[in-house]
Scaffold this motif. Structure first.
Motif, PDB file in Angstrom:
ATOM      1  N   LYS A 284     -25.031  42.850 -10.861  1.00  0.00           N
ATOM      2  CA  LYS A 284     -24.480  44.147 -11.261  1.00  0.00           C
ATOM      3  C   LYS A 284     -23.915  44.936 -10.094  1.00  0.00           C
ATOM      4  CE  LYS A 284     -26.421  47.224 -13.692  1.00  0.00           C
ATOM      5  NZ  LYS A 284     -26.110  47.918 -14.930  1.00  0.00           N
TER       6      LYS A 284
ATOM      7  N   ARG B 226     -25.975  46.563  -8.262  1.00  0.00           N
ATOM      8  CA  ARG B 226     -26.822  47.744  -8.477  1.00  0.00           C
ATOM      9  C   ARG B 226     -27.652  48.016  -7.240  1.00  0.00           C
ATOM     10  NH1 ARG B 226     -29.016  49.662 -13.570  1.00  0.00           N
ATOM     11  NH2 ARG B 226     -31.068  50.565 -13.428  1.00  0.00           N
TER      12      ARG B 226
ATOM     13  N   SER C 197     -28.577  48.005 -18.297  1.00  0.00           N
ATOM     14  CA  SER C 197     -27.354  47.752 -19.062  1.00  0.00           C
ATOM     15  C   SER C 197     -26.532  46.668 -18.355  1.00  0.00           C
ATOM     16  CB  SER C 197     -26.561  49.036 -19.208  1.00  0.00           C
ATOM     17  OG  SER C 197     -26.386  49.650 -17.951  1.00  0.00           O
TER      18      SER C 197
ATOM     19  N   ASN D 216     -23.553  46.001 -17.343  1.00  0.00           N
ATOM     20  CA  ASN D 216     -22.241  46.375 -16.812  1.00  0.00           C
ATOM     21  C   ASN D 216     -22.305  46.352 -15.295  1.00  0.00           C
ATOM     22  OD1 ASN D 216     -24.107  48.644 -17.532  1.00  0.00           O
ATOM     23  ND2 ASN D 216     -22.740  49.781 -16.181  1.00  0.00           N
TER      24      ASN D 216
ATOM     25  N   CYS E 277     -21.119  51.462 -20.077  1.00  0.00           N
ATOM     26  CA  CYS E 277     -22.040  50.467 -20.650  1.00  0.00           C
ATOM     27  C   CYS E 277     -21.328  49.582 -21.678  1.00  0.00           C
ATOM     28  CB  CYS E 277     -23.197  51.175 -21.352  1.00  0.00           C
ATOM     29  SG  CYS E 277     -24.446  51.757 -20.235  1.00  0.00           S
TER      30      CYS E 277
ATOM     31  N   HIS F  44     -21.851  58.628 -13.265  1.00  0.00           N
ATOM     32  CA  HIS F  44     -22.382  57.368 -13.773  1.00  0.00           C
ATOM     33  C   HIS F  44     -21.566  57.034 -14.999  1.00  0.00           C
ATOM     34  CE1 HIS F  44     -25.596  54.647 -13.031  1.00  0.00           C
ATOM     35  NE2 HIS F  44     -26.132  54.736 -14.222  1.00  0.00           N
TER      36      HIS F  44
HETATM   37 MG    MG Z   1     -27.031  51.377 -16.785  1.00  0.00          MG
END
Ligand code: MG
Ligand code: TXA
Length: 328
Positions: free
Chosen positions: A53, A55, A139, A141, A147, A234
């Motif tokens: 991701k 992330r 999620s 994405n 999302c 976000h």
């Molecule tokens: Mg998320």
């Protein structure tokens, strides 16, 4: 890496359950949005989620379980939490509780609490039963983007970065779960509004729930460790998004997104989130329409927000719109 989409046949579900047990990543359908799942008890597998991701490691994951019995193995439950999940699970409610030691630190980004929910999507419920492991899943994405609510959305962002997507059709709710911090049952705090509303939670628990980032979170032991779903920017389209109450005319190169289908204003740049303005339909279509207009080559997006006074899902929808529209 080749990404394969799996239709939900019994054989495929067994294959995907085995892949999850081996530590592989699988994008899964839930009633809210698609999640990117890995074995929540396998540190290495969970690290793969962050890599795929893009992330940041300080953003913790939600752990998905089939029911309360499984959840009790992962977190220290209190009575309020038990009563709440008996009422609202399976469904779009995540609760934050003190974690047990079996949960690796990577899942909770080093916190001593864990976020847990039991999703309502029948295919993911079957997968949880077959795999017999809790699934950590944010999620599905790329970090910061809108999302995904279909398997195709997952592929748009993660094709080539993950091995498998289970196609469970479009998500029914369309916005992520509500997150309620119940670490201290006397001071519950909503960290993210969702389809289970604060009003419903307060009525059921008969206690006031503090909104936004509760005191405890602002003054948290480790500064900066607020719920990252609370990041002000976000879920954003790349095209600048302006949320408006209404407008008379739409400039050229601007996508206009109405809450309901406008009568007699059909131009290529006119889009809508529902036929008649039902909030559940608006929530269900929100991320799909945002993705569509984001790839439509517009200079900006104007989007009509539901009045907060409509109650129910309006709070969750407006929360997501505020973040999507926030300046980078
Ligand atoms: Mg998320
Ligand atoms: O509906 C949903 O919640 C979806 C589906 C896949 O279940 N999941 C989801 O996860 O939206 P996502 O990408 O929002 O990531 C999990 C969020 C974190 O960003 C954070 O806000 C919150 O959950 N979270 C996780 N663990 C937490 C913790 N220990 N304390 C506070 N917040 C936490």
């Amino acid at each position: 890496m080749k990404t394969r989409t799996y239709s939900p046949t019994p054989v495929n579900l067994r294959r995907l359950a085995a892949a999850l047990q081996r530590g592989e990543l699988v994008a899964i359908p839930t009633e809210t949005v698609y999640g990117l799942a890995a074995n929540a008890l396998d540190e290495k597998a969970c690290r793969g989620i962050f890599t795929a991701k893009g992330r940041p490691a300080h953003d913790p994951l939600i752990v998905h379980v089939p029911d309360l019995d499984h959840a009790e193995k992962l977190a220290e439950f209190n009575d309020a939490a038990r009563r709440l999940v008996r009422k609202f699970w399976p469904g779009p409610l995540t609760i934050v509780l003190p974690k047990k030691s079996c949960i690796p630190a990577i899942v909770t980004a080093g916190r001593d609490t864990v976020a847990i929910r039991s999703p309502a999507h029948p295919l993911t419920r079957r997968l949880l039963r077959l795999a017999k492991i809790p699934l950590a899943a944010p999620s599905a994405n790329l970090f910061g983007y809108i999302c995904p609510t279909t398997a195709a959305h997952v592929l748009d962002g993660l094709r080539g970065r993950i091995p498998a997507v289970l196609d469970g059709g479009p998500c029914k709710v369309g916005v992520e779960s509500a997150i309620l911090d119940l670490t201290d049952p006397k001071q519950p705090a909503i960290l993210r509004p969702g389809a289970v509303t604060v009003r419903e939670l307060e009525d059921f628990l008969q206690i006031k729930i503090s909104g936004g980032i509760g005191k405890r979170h602002r003054a948290g032991k480790k500064p900066g460790m607020i719920a990252p779903g609370m990041l002000s920017q976000h879920y954003s389209p790349r095209t600048p998004l302006i949320v408006k109450a209404a407008w008379a005319t739409l400039p050229a190169n601007t996508a206009g997104v109405f809450l309901r289908r406008p009568s007699g204003r059909h131009a290529p740049n006119v889009h809508w989130l529902s036929q008649r303005g039902a909030l559940s339909e608006i929530a269900r279509n929100l991320y799909r329409v945002l993705r569509d207009v984001d790839s439509g080559g517009y200079q900006q997006i104007w989007l009509e927000a539901p009045p907060e006074s409509s109650g129910g899902l309006a709070t969750a929808i407006n929360d997501r719109l505020r973040r999507a529209a926030a300046k980078r």
